[in-house]
Motif scaffolding. Structure first.
Motif, PDB file in Angstrom:
ATOM      1  N   PHE A  44       0.831  -1.205   0.000  1.00  0.00           N
ATOM      2  CA  PHE A  44       0.000   0.000   0.000  1.00  0.00           C
ATOM      3  C   PHE A  44       0.864   1.252   0.000  1.00  0.00           C
ATOM      4  N   TRP A  45       0.503   2.217  -0.847  1.00  0.00           N
ATOM      5  CA  TRP A  45       1.181   3.513  -0.828  1.00  0.00           C
ATOM      6  C   TRP A  45       0.163   4.645  -0.713  1.00  0.00           C
ATOM      7  N   TRP A  46       0.626   5.750  -0.136  1.00  0.00           N
ATOM      8  CA  TRP A  46      -0.235   6.918   0.090  1.00  0.00           C
ATOM      9  C   TRP A  46       0.599   8.156  -0.198  1.00  0.00           C
ATOM     10  N   LEU A  47       0.156   8.941  -1.177  1.00  0.00           N
ATOM     11  CA  LEU A  47       0.875  10.136  -1.613  1.00  0.00           C
ATOM     12  C   LEU A  47       0.136  11.395  -1.189  1.00  0.00           C
ATOM     13  N   TYR A  48       0.888  12.334  -0.619  1.00  0.00           N
ATOM     14  CA  TYR A  48       0.393  13.693  -0.405  1.00  0.00           C
ATOM     15  C   TYR A  48       1.142  14.613  -1.367  1.00  0.00           C
ATOM     16  N   TYR A  49       0.409  15.302  -2.241  1.00  0.00           N
ATOM     17  CA  TYR A  49       1.052  16.300  -3.077  1.00  0.00           C
ATOM     18  C   TYR A  49       1.460  17.487  -2.212  1.00  0.00           C
ATOM     19  N   ALA A  50       2.568  18.104  -2.565  1.00  0.00           N
ATOM     20  CA  ALA A  50       3.056  19.248  -1.794  1.00  0.00           C
ATOM     21  C   ALA A  50       1.980  20.317  -1.695  1.00  0.00           C
ATOM     22  N   ASP A  51       1.725  20.772  -0.478  1.00  0.00           N
ATOM     23  CA  ASP A  51       0.722  21.803  -0.218  1.00  0.00           C
ATOM     24  C   ASP A  51       1.417  23.150  -0.197  1.00  0.00           C
ATOM     25  N   ASN A  52       1.767  23.613  -1.401  1.00  0.00           N
ATOM     26  CA  ASN A  52       2.602  24.799  -1.508  1.00  0.00           C
ATOM     27  C   ASN A  52       2.385  25.412  -2.893  1.00  0.00           C
ATOM     28  N   PRO A  53       2.316  26.756  -2.990  1.00  0.00           N
ATOM     29  CA  PRO A  53       2.107  27.394  -4.303  1.00  0.00           C
ATOM     30  C   PRO A  53       3.164  27.003  -5.333  1.00  0.00           C
ATOM     31  N   SER A  54       4.394  26.695  -4.878  1.00  0.00           N
ATOM     32  CA  SER A  54       5.455  26.310  -5.810  1.00  0.00           C
ATOM     33  C   SER A  54       5.643  24.799  -5.833  1.00  0.00           C
ATOM     34  N   ALA A  55       4.529  24.058  -5.708  1.00  0.00           N
ATOM     35  CA  ALA A  55       4.586  22.605  -5.584  1.00  0.00           C
ATOM     36  C   ALA A  55       5.320  21.949  -6.742  1.00  0.00           C
ATOM     37  N   SER A  56       5.192  22.504  -7.936  1.00  0.00           N
ATOM     38  CA  SER A  56       5.818  21.878  -9.106  1.00  0.00           C
ATOM     39  C   SER A  56       7.336  21.910  -9.041  1.00  0.00           C
ATOM     40  N   ASP A  57       7.887  22.800  -8.199  1.00  0.00           N
ATOM     41  CA  ASP A  57       9.345  22.913  -8.071  1.00  0.00           C
ATOM     42  C   ASP A  57       9.886  22.131  -6.874  1.00  0.00           C
ATOM     43  N   LEU A  58       8.992  21.497  -6.127  1.00  0.00           N
ATOM     44  CA  LEU A  58       9.411  20.810  -4.907  1.00  0.00           C
ATOM     45  C   LEU A  58       9.665  19.327  -5.162  1.00  0.00           C
ATOM     46  N   PRO A  59      10.526  18.717  -4.328  1.00  0.00           N
ATOM     47  CA  PRO A  59      10.891  17.313  -4.538  1.00  0.00           C
ATOM     48  C   PRO A  59       9.792  16.348  -4.090  1.00  0.00           C
ATOM     49  N   LEU A  60       9.993  15.089  -4.435  1.00  0.00           N
ATOM     50  CA  LEU A  60       9.179  13.993  -3.923  1.00  0.00           C
ATOM     51  C   LEU A  60      10.021  13.248  -2.903  1.00  0.00           C
ATOM     52  N   VAL A  61       9.471  13.077  -1.694  1.00  0.00           N
ATOM     53  CA  VAL A  61      10.159  12.376  -0.613  1.00  0.00           C
ATOM     54  C   VAL A  61       9.386  11.103  -0.282  1.00  0.00           C
ATOM     55  N   MET A  62      10.055   9.964  -0.335  1.00  0.00           N
ATOM     56  CA  MET A  62       9.448   8.724   0.137  1.00  0.00           C
ATOM     57  C   MET A  62       9.940   8.449   1.551  1.00  0.00           C
ATOM     58  N   TRP A  63       9.004   8.164   2.457  1.00  0.00           N
ATOM     59  CA  TRP A  63       9.329   7.909   3.862  1.00  0.00           C
ATOM     60  C   TRP A  63       9.191   6.420   4.160  1.00  0.00           C
ATOM     61  N   LEU A  64      10.248   5.836   4.732  1.00  0.00           N
ATOM     62  CA  LEU A  64      10.235   4.419   5.108  1.00  0.00           C
ATOM     63  C   LEU A  64      10.375   4.284   6.615  1.00  0.00           C
ATOM     64  N   GLN A  65       9.430   3.582   7.219  1.00  0.00           N
ATOM     65  CA  GLN A  65       9.397   3.395   8.670  1.00  0.00           C
ATOM     66  C   GLN A  65      10.296   2.222   9.076  1.00  0.00           C
ATOM     67  N   GLY A  66      10.528   2.086  10.375  1.00  0.00           N
ATOM     68  CA  GLY A  66      11.380   1.007  10.877  1.00  0.00           C
ATOM     69  C   GLY A  66      10.607  -0.218  11.296  1.00  0.00           C
ATOM     70  N   GLY A  67      11.182  -0.955  12.204  1.00  0.00           N
ATOM     71  CA  GLY A  67      10.580  -2.199  12.700  1.00  0.00           C
ATOM     72  C   GLY A  67      11.550  -3.367  12.605  1.00  0.00           C
ATOM     73  N   PRO A  68      11.515  -4.117  11.494  1.00  0.00           N
ATOM     74  CA  PRO A  68      10.571  -4.019  10.384  1.00  0.00           C
ATOM     75  C   PRO A  68       9.166  -4.390  10.830  1.00  0.00           C
ATOM     76  N   GLY A  69       8.188  -3.660  10.284  1.00  0.00           N
ATOM     77  CA  GLY A  69       6.799  -3.851  10.659  1.00  0.00           C
ATOM     78  C   GLY A  69       6.115  -2.553  11.030  1.00  0.00           C
ATOM     79  N   GLY A  70       6.891  -1.447  11.126  1.00  0.00           N
ATOM     80  CA  GLY A  70       6.311  -0.138  11.403  1.00  0.00           C
ATOM     81  C   GLY A  70       5.709   0.454  10.141  1.00  0.00           C
ATOM     82  N   SER A  71       4.589   1.131  10.292  1.00  0.00           N
ATOM     83  CA  SER A  71       3.820   1.624   9.151  1.00  0.00           C
ATOM     84  C   SER A  71       4.086   3.085   8.851  1.00  0.00           C
TER      85      SER A  71
END
Length: 439
Positions: A44-71
């Motif tokens: 499962f993946w869940w994306l939030y688009y940047a909430d910023n007027p210059s969103a098109s110039d901002l990066p994409l960050v993928m966040w990975l949790q620990g555990g293993p097993g953390g969401s």
């Protein structure tokens, strides 16, 4: 599963927020979906688009949790960096104001991810990386507007170990043309890169912070030496069991220190082993269940599940998390320092960041494995003196130190434990902006 966009289903969460008398912070868009990465194994993946007027110039960050097993979709999102906190109130230090943020529940079985049968679980980081590459290939094909946006992988704890392995496979996939993205770097937060270096420094770290006396130091060091022997003999499942025993020795000698922040301790946090309990069960109690608090579980399996609308009826958020940890136990104590070396040599931007008050992945241990790197730039990095950073909330008060040399950086985050964005949210946000070259 069809793609679900915010425009059609954000109304539910918006209603929750409005009913609490708060404005909705989700002015941008969201998207989420499942990817079947192997037969019967769904991520499962869940994306939030940047909430910023210059969103098109901002990066994409993928966040990975620990555990293993953390969401990531649960803990990382609602407890650390997402636009809303666990009470569905706007988070002032959300990373969504400076990047589009992609949460992925990995390995398979984590969070809302699930497997239909036992052989669907990953048993090592190579499988984790392979699964993630399938997901990323689907994601960047489906959301092709992100193919030209700088893409960073940020991680925490065991997520860092997975992030290193994923990054290694990603650069190969990009070269082969099987994944189209603009990979810009990986950030390893309080990461389980060299488990033995962490364990071997627990005693000295606790001793210098007045949490062990001479007897306790000897006990912890002796237990750590047994872990070292098992690792040196390549007996990694045994090493994981001995690691668990060493944690028990630490708890007994410190009156139950919190492994995630040595300055916080709750009366119910002392998790000594009960009669007949095996080490896997004990470790899931110590390190998996805290990522699945009752309030967070109620949120994820209640309002959020309803909002998402695509979670299978037989899937419970966090329902397979303990199995995820169990299946990875044999790989848990294996180091991935060599992978970090390969990334640096390949020119990948690598950042290490660590919390001052973290015990389980203490900064002393992180510095040890960094000094073992064979990367040709290490001598130059070691010659640098660190630079102080002001706390964004308290100008004039030091919030962190950092060094950066060529494609490697290290951040020492003060007054933070294992979950840096939870402890020092403003400092974590500033660090993310620096790493993604926004300041």
């Amino acid at each position: 599963m069809g793609l679900v966009e915010a425009s059609s289903s954000l109304l539910f969460l918006f209603a929750i927020v409005v009913n609490k008398g708060l404005p909705s912070p989700l002015a941008g868009k969201e998207a989420w979906n499942y990817v079947e990465v192997r037969d019967g194994a769904h991520m499962f993946w869940w994306l939030y688009y940047a909430d910023n007027p210059s969103a098109s110039d901002l990066p994409l960050v993928m966040w990975l949790q620990g555990g293993p097993g953390g969401s990531g979709s649960g803990f990382g999102n609602f407890e650390e960096i997402g636009p809303l906190n666990r009470n569905l109130e706007p988070r002032k230090t959300s990373w969504v104001q400076a990047a589009s943020v992609l949460f992925v529940d990995n390995p398979v079985g984590t969070g809302f991810s699930y497997t239909e049968r036992p052989d669907g679980y990953a048993t090592n980081v190579a499988m984790v990386a392979s699964d993630m590459l399938v997901l990323l290939r689907h994601f960047f094909t489906e959301k092709d507007e992100f193919q030209s946006v700088p893409f960073y992988i940020f991680s925490e704890s065991y997520g860092g170990k997975m992030a290193a392995a994923i990054s290694s496979e990603l650069i190969k996939a990009i070269e082969q043309g099987t994944v189209k993205c603009k990979f810009a770097g990986v950030a390893l937060g309080d990461s389980w890169i060299s488990p033995l270096d962490s364990v071997m420094t627990w005693g000295p770290y606790l001793y210098t912070t007045s949490l062990l006396d001479d007897y306790g130091l000897a006990d912890v060091n002796n237990a750590a030496e047994e872990v070292k022997k098992a690792v040196e003999q390549q007996e990694f499942l045994k090493a994981t069991e001995l690691w668990s025993m060493t944690e028990s020795v630490v708890e007994q000698n410190t009156n139950g220190v919190n492994f995630y922040n040595i300055l916080t301790q709750e009366p119910d946090e002392k998790l000594t082993s009960s009669a007949g309990e095996n080490f896997i069960a004990l470790q899931t109690r110590r390190h998996i269940r805290p990522l699945h608090s009752q309030s967070l579980s109620e949120l994820m399996n209640g309002p959020i599940r309803k909002k998402l609308g695509i979670i299978p009826q037989n899937v419970t958020w966090g329902g397979q998390a303990e199995d995820v940890f169990s299946y990875m136990a044999g790989d848990f104590m294996r180091p991935v320092v060599d992978i970090v070396d390969q990334l640096l040599t390949a020119g990948v931007n690598v950042t290490v960041y660590n919390g001052q008050l973290d015990l389980i992945v203490d900064t002393m241990g992180q510095e040890l494995w960094v000094k073992q790197l064979k990367w040709e730039g290490l001598p130059g990095f070691n010659k640098l003196r660190w630079t102080a950073l002001d706390d964004p909330i308290s100008p004039g008060i030091t919030g962190a130190f950092y060094k950066t040399y060529k494609n490697f950086a290290f951040y020492w985050i003060l007054r933070a434990g294992h979950m840096i964005p939870s402890d020092q949210g403003a400092m974590a946000l500033q660090m993310m902006k620096m790493i993604t070259q926004q300041v």
